[in-house]
Each structure stands twice: as C-alpha cells, then as structure tokens.
Design a protein around this motif. Sequence first.
Motif, PDB file in Angstrom:
ATOM      1  N   LEU A   8      41.039  34.477  47.172  1.00  0.00           N
ATOM      2  CA  LEU A   8      41.707  33.189  47.340  1.00  0.00           C
ATOM      3  C   LEU A   8      43.176  33.239  46.955  1.00  0.00           C
ATOM      4  N   ILE A   9      43.520  34.146  46.058  1.00  0.00           N
ATOM      5  CA  ILE A   9      44.921  34.244  45.663  1.00  0.00           C
ATOM      6  C   ILE A   9      45.623  35.398  46.370  1.00  0.00           C
ATOM      7  N   GLY A  10      44.971  35.929  47.400  1.00  0.00           N
ATOM      8  CA  GLY A  10      45.612  36.938  48.216  1.00  0.00           C
ATOM      9  C   GLY A  10      45.287  38.366  47.837  1.00  0.00           C
ATOM     10  N   GLY A  11      44.489  38.551  46.789  1.00  0.00           N
ATOM     11  CA  GLY A  11      44.079  39.906  46.425  1.00  0.00           C
ATOM     12  C   GLY A  11      42.972  40.379  47.344  1.00  0.00           C
ATOM     13  N   GLU A  12      42.779  41.669  47.368  1.00  0.00           N
ATOM     14  CA  GLU A  12      41.735  42.194  48.231  1.00  0.00           C
ATOM     15  C   GLU A  12      40.976  43.284  47.487  1.00  0.00           C
ATOM     16  N   LEU A  13      39.709  43.052  47.254  1.00  0.00           N
ATOM     17  CA  LEU A  13      38.845  44.029  46.607  1.00  0.00           C
ATOM     18  C   LEU A  13      37.593  44.211  47.451  1.00  0.00           C
ATOM     19  N   LEU A  14      37.169  45.433  47.590  1.00  0.00           N
ATOM     20  CA  LEU A  14      35.900  45.692  48.255  1.00  0.00           C
ATOM     21  C   LEU A  14      34.778  45.263  47.328  1.00  0.00           C
ATOM     22  N   LEU A  15      33.685  44.788  47.900  1.00  0.00           N
ATOM     23  CA  LEU A  15      32.559  44.363  47.087  1.00  0.00           C
ATOM     24  C   LEU A  15      32.083  45.510  46.197  1.00  0.00           C
ATOM     25  N   GLU A  16      32.117  46.724  46.718  1.00  0.00           N
ATOM     26  CA  GLU A  16      31.692  47.885  45.936  1.00  0.00           C
ATOM     27  C   GLU A  16      32.584  48.086  44.712  1.00  0.00           C
ATOM     28  N   GLU A  17      33.885  47.852  44.858  1.00  0.00           N
ATOM     29  CA  GLU A  17      34.819  47.987  43.735  1.00  0.00           C
ATOM     30  C   GLU A  17      34.503  46.956  42.653  1.00  0.00           C
ATOM     31  N   VAL A  18      34.241  45.739  43.089  1.00  0.00           N
ATOM     32  CA  VAL A  18      33.933  44.676  42.138  1.00  0.00           C
ATOM     33  C   VAL A  18      32.605  44.964  41.447  1.00  0.00           C
ATOM     34  N   THR A  53      47.188  26.915  56.269  1.00  0.00           N
ATOM     35  CA  THR A  53      48.161  25.827  56.272  1.00  0.00           C
ATOM     36  C   THR A  53      48.784  25.729  54.879  1.00  0.00           C
ATOM     37  N   VAL A  54      49.879  25.014  54.775  1.00  0.00           N
ATOM     38  CA  VAL A  54      50.503  24.791  53.472  1.00  0.00           C
ATOM     39  C   VAL A  54      49.523  24.045  52.563  1.00  0.00           C
ATOM     40  N   ASP A  55      48.773  23.092  53.119  1.00  0.00           N
ATOM     41  CA  ASP A  55      47.781  22.360  52.319  1.00  0.00           C
ATOM     42  C   ASP A  55      46.710  23.297  51.767  1.00  0.00           C
ATOM     43  N   GLU A  56      46.258  24.232  52.600  1.00  0.00           N
ATOM     44  CA  GLU A  56      45.267  25.211  52.138  1.00  0.00           C
ATOM     45  C   GLU A  56      45.852  26.088  51.038  1.00  0.00           C
ATOM     46  N   CYS A  57      47.108  26.455  51.190  1.00  0.00           N
ATOM     47  CA  CYS A  57      47.775  27.280  50.174  1.00  0.00           C
ATOM     48  C   CYS A  57      47.947  26.489  48.873  1.00  0.00           C
ATOM     49  N   GLU A  58      48.247  25.205  48.984  1.00  0.00           N
ATOM     50  CA  GLU A  58      48.332  24.358  47.789  1.00  0.00           C
ATOM     51  C   GLU A  58      46.993  24.338  47.060  1.00  0.00           C
ATOM     52  N   ALA A  59      45.902  24.240  47.812  1.00  0.00           N
ATOM     53  CA  ALA A  59      44.567  24.241  47.208  1.00  0.00           C
ATOM     54  C   ALA A  59      44.275  25.588  46.544  1.00  0.00           C
ATOM     55  N   MET A  60      44.690  26.673  47.171  1.00  0.00           N
ATOM     56  CA  MET A  60      44.491  28.000  46.591  1.00  0.00           C
ATOM     57  C   MET A  60      45.272  28.126  45.290  1.00  0.00           C
ATOM     58  N   ILE A  61      46.491  27.649  45.290  1.00  0.00           N
ATOM     59  CA  ILE A  61      47.324  27.711  44.086  1.00  0.00           C
ATOM     60  C   ILE A  61      46.719  26.865  42.981  1.00  0.00           C
ATOM     61  N   CYS A  62      46.161  25.740  43.345  1.00  0.00           N
ATOM     62  CA  CYS A  62      45.553  24.846  42.356  1.00  0.00           C
ATOM     63  C   CYS A  62      44.485  25.559  41.528  1.00  0.00           C
ATOM     64  N   HIS A  63      43.777  26.504  42.154  1.00  0.00           N
ATOM     65  CA  HIS A  63      42.719  27.244  41.448  1.00  0.00           C
ATOM     66  C   HIS A  63      43.262  28.128  40.336  1.00  0.00           C
ATOM     67  N   VAL A  64      44.514  28.539  40.438  1.00  0.00           N
ATOM     68  CA  VAL A  64      45.068  29.479  39.468  1.00  0.00           C
ATOM     69  C   VAL A  64      46.256  28.921  38.698  1.00  0.00           C
ATOM     70  N   ASP A  65      46.657  27.716  39.002  1.00  0.00           N
ATOM     71  CA  ASP A  65      47.818  27.090  38.385  1.00  0.00           C
ATOM     72  C   ASP A  65      47.424  26.542  37.012  1.00  0.00           C
TER      73      ASP A  65
END
Length: 141
Positions: free
Chosen positions: A34-44, A112-124
């Motif tokens: 959600l914050i733009g990181g990318e991890l393979l499920l196996e890595e996690v 969308t910018v609104d979707e990005c605002e929601a993503m930021i809200c999770h980590v802000d």
Amino acid sequence: MARLADRYERVFRCFDEDGDGKLSPLELRRQVGLIGGELLLEEVEVAVESLDSDGDGLLCLEDFVGLMEGGGEEEKMGDLREAFGMYVTDGCEFITPKSLKRMLSRLGQSKTVDECEAMICHVDLDGDGVISFDEFKVMMM
C-alpha cells in the motif's frame, strides 16, 4: 514527539487488518504494498518465520518491533533514504499524495490522488497528510 515504541505500535495496529493482535505474512505484504513497497510472499514468510517468537506463523507486536529494529543500521538508512528520495519531488521533504501517485504511475500502478491520500493515511503517524522520512522509516524497517 512520540516514543519510537509508540510509533511501532501505531503502525502495527494499522497493519493488523483483522484486529487480532497478530500480523500474518499476507497482512504484512499487503500493507507494505500500500505504501509502494514490493515484497514477494515468500520473502515475507521467511521474515515472519525467522521472527515469530511463539511459532504460530504470525508476528505479535514484540516480533514486529524486532523486525523494525533489525541490524545493519547504516546500510538500511542509506537504502531507505534512496527509496524515500524516489517518492519525493520538487525539493519537498515529504511524500505527498501527488508525489506518491506519480511514483506509482512510474511503477505501472494507476491510482487517483484520493486513493493515494487514503494510502498515506495508513502510515501518516502525525496526521499531517504527508509521509515524512521518519514515518517512511518506521513503515519500511
């Protein structure tokens, strides 16, 4: 300024989608995504397995803090600064909804910018509508 442990707990609660007090590999992977990181499920799964203190295949808060405070600080900080720099634009020292949208677009994800605002809200953590390096660091470490 909130203690680092309090910040970790706030991030943990945001990541804990089902509110069970534990993070599954899927929850961890989805939230990093959600914050733009990318991890393979196996890595996690490997990370969770190595930090899981009670053997249930999930991370409790203490396990999560261990993940956040892992070793190699100098190298980690350099990598984090580089990654953070990819998201900030126009000399701004924060990830804004527009800069997040722009970076995700470069990565082939249309938001969308609104979707990005929601993503930021999770980590802000401080509620200012943008992600500072400290907030980014808490989320990514």
